[in-house]
Design a protein around this motif. Sequence first.
Motif, PDB file in Angstrom:
ATOM      1  N   LEU A 126       0.828  -1.203   0.000  1.00 42.48           N
ATOM      2  CA  LEU A 126       0.000   0.000   0.000  1.00 42.48           C
ATOM      3  C   LEU A 126       0.861   1.251   0.000  1.00 42.48           C
ATOM      4  CD1 LEU A 126      -2.796   1.388   0.321  1.00 42.48           C
ATOM      5  CD2 LEU A 126      -2.493   1.141   2.800  1.00 42.48           C
ATOM      6  N   ASN A 127       1.892   1.279   0.824  1.00 39.55           N
ATOM      7  CA  ASN A 127       2.730   2.474   0.942  1.00 39.55           C
ATOM      8  C   ASN A 127       3.511   2.778  -0.333  1.00 39.55           C
ATOM      9  OD1 ASN A 127       1.933   2.986   3.594  1.00 39.55           O
ATOM     10  ND2 ASN A 127       3.587   1.768   4.470  1.00 39.55           N
ATOM     11  N   TYR A 128       3.909   1.724  -1.058  1.00 37.09           N
ATOM     12  CA  TYR A 128       4.797   1.921  -2.207  1.00 37.09           C
ATOM     13  C   TYR A 128       4.139   1.578  -3.531  1.00 37.09           C
ATOM     14  CZ  TYR A 128       8.152   1.995   1.610  1.00 37.09           C
ATOM     15  OH  TYR A 128       8.825   2.300   2.777  1.00 37.09           O
ATOM     16  N   VAL A 129       2.799   1.572  -3.576  1.00 31.34           N
ATOM     17  CA  VAL A 129       2.118   1.237  -4.812  1.00 31.34           C
ATOM     18  C   VAL A 129       2.360   2.278  -5.899  1.00 31.34           C
ATOM     19  CG1 VAL A 129      -0.022   2.389  -4.125  1.00 31.34           C
ATOM     20  CG2 VAL A 129      -0.106   0.503  -5.772  1.00 31.34           C
ATOM     21  N   LEU A 130       2.701   3.497  -5.531  1.00 31.29           N
ATOM     22  CA  LEU A 130       2.886   4.576  -6.503  1.00 31.29           C
ATOM     23  C   LEU A 130       4.353   4.865  -6.811  1.00 31.29           C
ATOM     24  CD1 LEU A 130       0.141   7.091  -5.284  1.00 31.29           C
ATOM     25  CD2 LEU A 130      -0.010   5.359  -7.076  1.00 31.29           C
ATOM     26  N   VAL A 131       5.246   3.954  -6.436  1.00 28.77           N
ATOM     27  CA  VAL A 131       6.668   4.180  -6.694  1.00 28.77           C
ATOM     28  C   VAL A 131       6.955   4.232  -8.195  1.00 28.77           C
ATOM     29  CG1 VAL A 131       8.926   3.081  -6.567  1.00 28.77           C
ATOM     30  CG2 VAL A 131       7.576   3.324  -4.511  1.00 28.77           C
ATOM     31  N   THR A 132       6.388   3.321  -8.952  1.00 27.65           N
ATOM     32  CA  THR A 132       6.644   3.283 -10.395  1.00 27.65           C
ATOM     33  C   THR A 132       6.221   4.585 -11.081  1.00 27.65           C
ATOM     34  OG1 THR A 132       6.467   0.874 -10.481  1.00 27.65           O
ATOM     35  CG2 THR A 132       6.136   2.068 -12.538  1.00 27.65           C
ATOM     36  N   PRO A 133       5.003   5.116 -10.864  1.00 26.76           N
ATOM     37  CA  PRO A 133       4.653   6.395 -11.483  1.00 26.76           C
ATOM     38  C   PRO A 133       5.553   7.545 -11.027  1.00 26.76           C
ATOM     39  CG  PRO A 133       2.683   5.274 -10.711  1.00 26.76           C
ATOM     40  CD  PRO A 133       3.844   4.510 -10.174  1.00 26.76           C
ATOM     41  N   VAL A 134       5.931   7.555  -9.753  1.00 26.77           N
ATOM     42  CA  VAL A 134       6.801   8.622  -9.267  1.00 26.77           C
ATOM     43  C   VAL A 134       8.148   8.576  -9.976  1.00 26.77           C
ATOM     44  CG1 VAL A 134       8.091   9.444  -7.260  1.00 26.77           C
ATOM     45  CG2 VAL A 134       5.676   8.850  -7.021  1.00 26.77           C
ATOM     46  N   LEU A 135       8.714   7.389 -10.131  1.00 32.36           N
ATOM     47  CA  LEU A 135      10.008   7.260 -10.801  1.00 32.36           C
ATOM     48  C   LEU A 135       9.928   7.684 -12.259  1.00 32.36           C
ATOM     49  CD1 LEU A 135      11.106   3.809  -9.329  1.00 32.36           C
ATOM     50  CD2 LEU A 135      12.201   6.010  -8.877  1.00 32.36           C
ATOM     51  N   MET A 136       8.813   7.392 -12.913  1.00 28.70           N
ATOM     52  CA  MET A 136       8.695   7.699 -14.335  1.00 28.70           C
ATOM     53  C   MET A 136       8.388   9.163 -14.599  1.00 28.70           C
ATOM     54  SD  MET A 136       9.385   5.346 -16.480  1.00 28.70           S
ATOM     55  CE  MET A 136       8.680   6.183 -17.890  1.00 28.70           C
ATOM     56  N   MET A 137       7.541   9.775 -13.774  1.00 27.28           N
ATOM     57  CA  MET A 137       7.037  11.108 -14.097  1.00 27.28           C
ATOM     58  C   MET A 137       7.667  12.214 -13.277  1.00 27.28           C
ATOM     59  SD  MET A 137       5.214  10.085 -16.468  1.00 27.28           S
ATOM     60  CE  MET A 137       4.922  11.783 -16.932  1.00 27.28           C
ATOM     61  N   GLU A 138       8.474  11.895 -12.272  1.00 29.97           N
ATOM     62  CA  GLU A 138       9.113  12.920 -11.465  1.00 29.97           C
ATOM     63  C   GLU A 138      10.619  12.673 -11.434  1.00 29.97           C
ATOM     64  OE1 GLU A 138       7.215  13.591  -7.701  1.00 29.97           O
ATOM     65  OE2 GLU A 138       5.270  12.886  -8.431  1.00 29.97           O
ATOM     66  N   ASP A 139      11.352  13.738 -11.278  1.00 35.66           N
ATOM     67  CA  ASP A 139      12.814  13.661 -11.361  1.00 35.66           C
ATOM     68  C   ASP A 139      13.415  13.328  -9.994  1.00 35.66           C
ATOM     69  OD1 ASP A 139      15.292  13.726 -12.514  1.00 35.66           O
ATOM     70  OD2 ASP A 139      15.521  15.906 -12.379  1.00 35.66           O
ATOM     71  N   ILE A 140      12.998  12.221  -9.415  1.00 40.78           N
ATOM     72  CA  ILE A 140      13.548  11.753  -8.147  1.00 40.78           C
ATOM     73  C   ILE A 140      13.720  10.243  -8.225  1.00 40.78           C
ATOM     74  CG2 ILE A 140      12.676  13.605  -6.671  1.00 40.78           C
ATOM     75  CD1 ILE A 140      10.293  11.917  -6.009  1.00 40.78           C
ATOM     76  N   LYS A 141      14.513   9.686  -7.340  1.00 41.35           N
ATOM     77  CA  LYS A 141      14.792   8.254  -7.359  1.00 41.35           C
ATOM     78  C   LYS A 141      15.132   7.785  -5.953  1.00 41.35           C
ATOM     79  CE  LYS A 141      19.573   9.298  -8.665  1.00 41.35           C
ATOM     80  NZ  LYS A 141      20.625   9.093  -9.671  1.00 41.35           N
ATOM     81  N   GLY A 142      15.298   6.474  -5.810  1.00 46.89           N
ATOM     82  CA  GLY A 142      15.715   5.887  -4.550  1.00 46.89           C
ATOM     83  C   GLY A 142      14.753   6.139  -3.408  1.00 46.89           C
ATOM     84  N   ARG A 143      15.325   6.404  -2.246  1.00 45.36           N
ATOM     85  CA  ARG A 143      14.514   6.606  -1.044  1.00 45.36           C
ATOM     86  C   ARG A 143      13.626   7.844  -1.155  1.00 45.36           C
ATOM     87  NH1 ARG A 143      15.770   3.293   3.065  1.00 45.36           N
ATOM     88  NH2 ARG A 143      17.745   2.135   2.960  1.00 45.36           N
ATOM     89  N   ALA A 144      14.099   8.850  -1.886  1.00 44.18           N
ATOM     90  CA  ALA A 144      13.266  10.041  -2.078  1.00 44.18           C
ATOM     91  C   ALA A 144      11.985   9.687  -2.829  1.00 44.18           C
ATOM     92  CB  ALA A 144      14.046  11.112  -2.828  1.00 44.18           C
ATOM     93  N   ALA A 145      12.095   8.817  -3.837  1.00 43.90           N
ATOM     94  CA  ALA A 145      10.911   8.393  -4.573  1.00 43.90           C
ATOM     95  C   ALA A 145       9.990   7.561  -3.687  1.00 43.90           C
ATOM     96  CB  ALA A 145      11.332   7.599  -5.806  1.00 43.90           C
ATOM     97  N   MET A 146      10.553   6.718  -2.837  1.00 42.34           N
ATOM     98  CA  MET A 146       9.743   5.904  -1.933  1.00 42.34           C
ATOM     99  C   MET A 146       9.007   6.794  -0.934  1.00 42.34           C
ATOM    100  SD  MET A 146      12.573   2.875  -1.369  1.00 42.34           S
ATOM    101  CE  MET A 146      11.627   2.049  -0.082  1.00 42.34           C
ATOM    102  N   LYS A 147       9.693   7.804  -0.430  1.00 39.75           N
ATOM    103  CA  LYS A 147       9.060   8.727   0.516  1.00 39.75           C
ATOM    104  C   LYS A 147       7.957   9.527  -0.156  1.00 39.75           C
ATOM    105  CE  LYS A 147      10.224  12.369   3.832  1.00 39.75           C
ATOM    106  NZ  LYS A 147      11.324  13.207   4.396  1.00 39.75           N
ATOM    107  N   ARG A 148       8.211   9.948  -1.386  1.00 40.49           N
ATOM    108  CA  ARG A 148       7.215  10.702  -2.143  1.00 40.49           C
ATOM    109  C   ARG A 148       5.985   9.834  -2.417  1.00 40.49           C
ATOM    110  NH1 ARG A 148       4.333  15.042  -4.033  1.00 40.49           N
ATOM    111  NH2 ARG A 148       4.009  14.924  -6.283  1.00 40.49           N
ATOM    112  N   ALA A 149       6.200   8.578  -2.801  1.00 37.73           N
ATOM    113  CA  ALA A 149       5.079   7.670  -3.061  1.00 37.73           C
ATOM    114  C   ALA A 149       4.238   7.459  -1.803  1.00 37.73           C
ATOM    115  CB  ALA A 149       5.606   6.335  -3.580  1.00 37.73           C
ATOM    116  N   LYS A 150       4.894   7.335  -0.682  1.00 39.11           N
ATOM    117  CA  LYS A 150       4.182   7.128   0.577  1.00 39.11           C
ATOM    118  C   LYS A 150       3.332   8.342   0.937  1.00 39.11           C
ATOM    119  CE  LYS A 150       5.100   5.359   5.239  1.00 39.11           C
ATOM    120  NZ  LYS A 150       6.166   4.933   6.179  1.00 39.11           N
ATOM    121  N   SER A 151       3.867   9.542   0.693  1.00 41.14           N
ATOM    122  CA  SER A 151       3.109  10.763   0.993  1.00 41.14           C
ATOM    123  C   SER A 151       1.918  10.914   0.058  1.00 41.14           C
ATOM    124  CB  SER A 151       4.025  11.987   0.890  1.00 41.14           C
ATOM    125  OG  SER A 151       4.477  12.172  -0.441  1.00 41.14           O
ATOM    126  N   LEU A 152       2.061  10.491  -1.193  1.00 41.99           N
ATOM    127  CA  LEU A 152       0.935  10.565  -2.126  1.00 41.99           C
ATOM    128  C   LEU A 152      -0.179   9.607  -1.730  1.00 41.99           C
ATOM    129  CD1 LEU A 152       2.767  10.804  -5.596  1.00 41.99           C
ATOM    130  CD2 LEU A 152       1.469  12.603  -4.457  1.00 41.99           C
TER     131      LEU A 152
END
Length: 458
Positions: A309-335
């Motif tokens: 549930l927390n990381y279901v949006l990691v793939t879209p974040v990595l593709m559409m935003e200029d972040i990666k790694g733990r920053a992308a995981m944190k961003r996905a969790k906040s979304l």
Amino acid sequence: EHPCTPAPLHPCMSSPLHPTPQEAEAATLVQQPVVDDTEQTRLIDRETRRIGQQSHTDPVDGLTRAGSILGTPLYMSPEQCSGGAIDARSDIYSLGVIAYRMLTGETPFTGDLGEVMRHHIEEPPPPLREKNPKVPKKVARVVMSALAKNPDERPASAEGFASALHANSEGAGAILRKSIAIFGEHAPLFLRLSLLVNLPLIILGILRLTNSVLMALKTMPRVPGVIVAIVIGLLSLIVTFLAAAITGGVIVRLVTQLIVAPLRPLYLRTAFAALKKKLRPFLTTVLLVSLIIVFGLALCIIPGFIFMLNYVLVTPVLMMEDIKGRAAMKRAKSLVRRVRRTAIIIITIHFLIPFLASVIIGFVIGLFTYRFGLHQDSEVTTSLSELIRIGMNFFLVPLYSIVTSLLYMKARQAGGETLIEALGQFEEEDTAKTKWQLRMRERIQLKSGGTTTGPSRA
């Protein structure tokens, strides 16, 4: 008066029997009292200084009269009522009042001019759900945020306000219906992608099933057959991960383009090129998330569900935003926090569909292997189940990826974000690359009166 005495003429009528249309209309108009400009200016000044006194004025009827301040007091922001600095956030407040009235049938404040202005400045608006309990809580929260007294607490833009309203008014059902519609409309494109990505996996599945059948018929020795099965199993595991990751990344790109730039043609080559630019950090982060989810599922189903549930949006974040790694995981969790309820429903469906499909597949395979006398060999059953699962994922993985893409856009919109930067990415792909194309584009824009945005000729 005598019955035969003619009726007195209206001051605006030239004939009592045959008035002109203008005279008839003038006779039916409600005569509004004339407010002296000096008196109204004095009233407004008195209210803006907030000395707490009320003057008798006509009830606010929602109209802006000559000599009044610009704007209707019913829809004016607190800073506009108090004579403060006004910017775009003042219009957000007015949009909030409009939305409030559309959902409840009345504006937050009513009454005389001075009373309404004082309420805008001092009083919090009545909670929207008190007047219309049917309005969803999240929608009411967005509207009430636009009515904040402090401009900094309102949505940043009108587009963000509209996006938040739209996102919070849709639930999981709307996302699923839209996903099925997109999949059906562009099925050839998505199935071609799925075939291209899953072709190595299909070949490995066929090889594994063939090896199992040969071992069951004693045609192949047991030890070499087991070694071949282990090698094929490891390769299948790697290829499965790559196929799911690549399919998800490409489809996120395609679906986002379909929503943001619907008139732009969809091309697999362009989407693959976008993924290639960030392939290494993309695969590394997705692999890390996959290991975390598998670890959670190994401990217990509930931790695995929470991680998914927390990381279901990691793939879209990595593709559409200029972040990666733990920053992308944190961003996905906040979304996900913005659309947690919808995400829970979608993740549950992701669990239930494979489970139900596995039960049905197991039943069908049991009948098949019993019919041909292979039911005693578990390796054949396992290989056949794996091949059928690959065929099932051929359709389900693209559909899951479409759902995830729409959930990502809903999460961003729910926070008042827009997809303008995504549109910029698609426009960059259309930018001409050669000098000849640049010169032609510049000439076309000059002839049409536009300005060039690309590099100029040196």
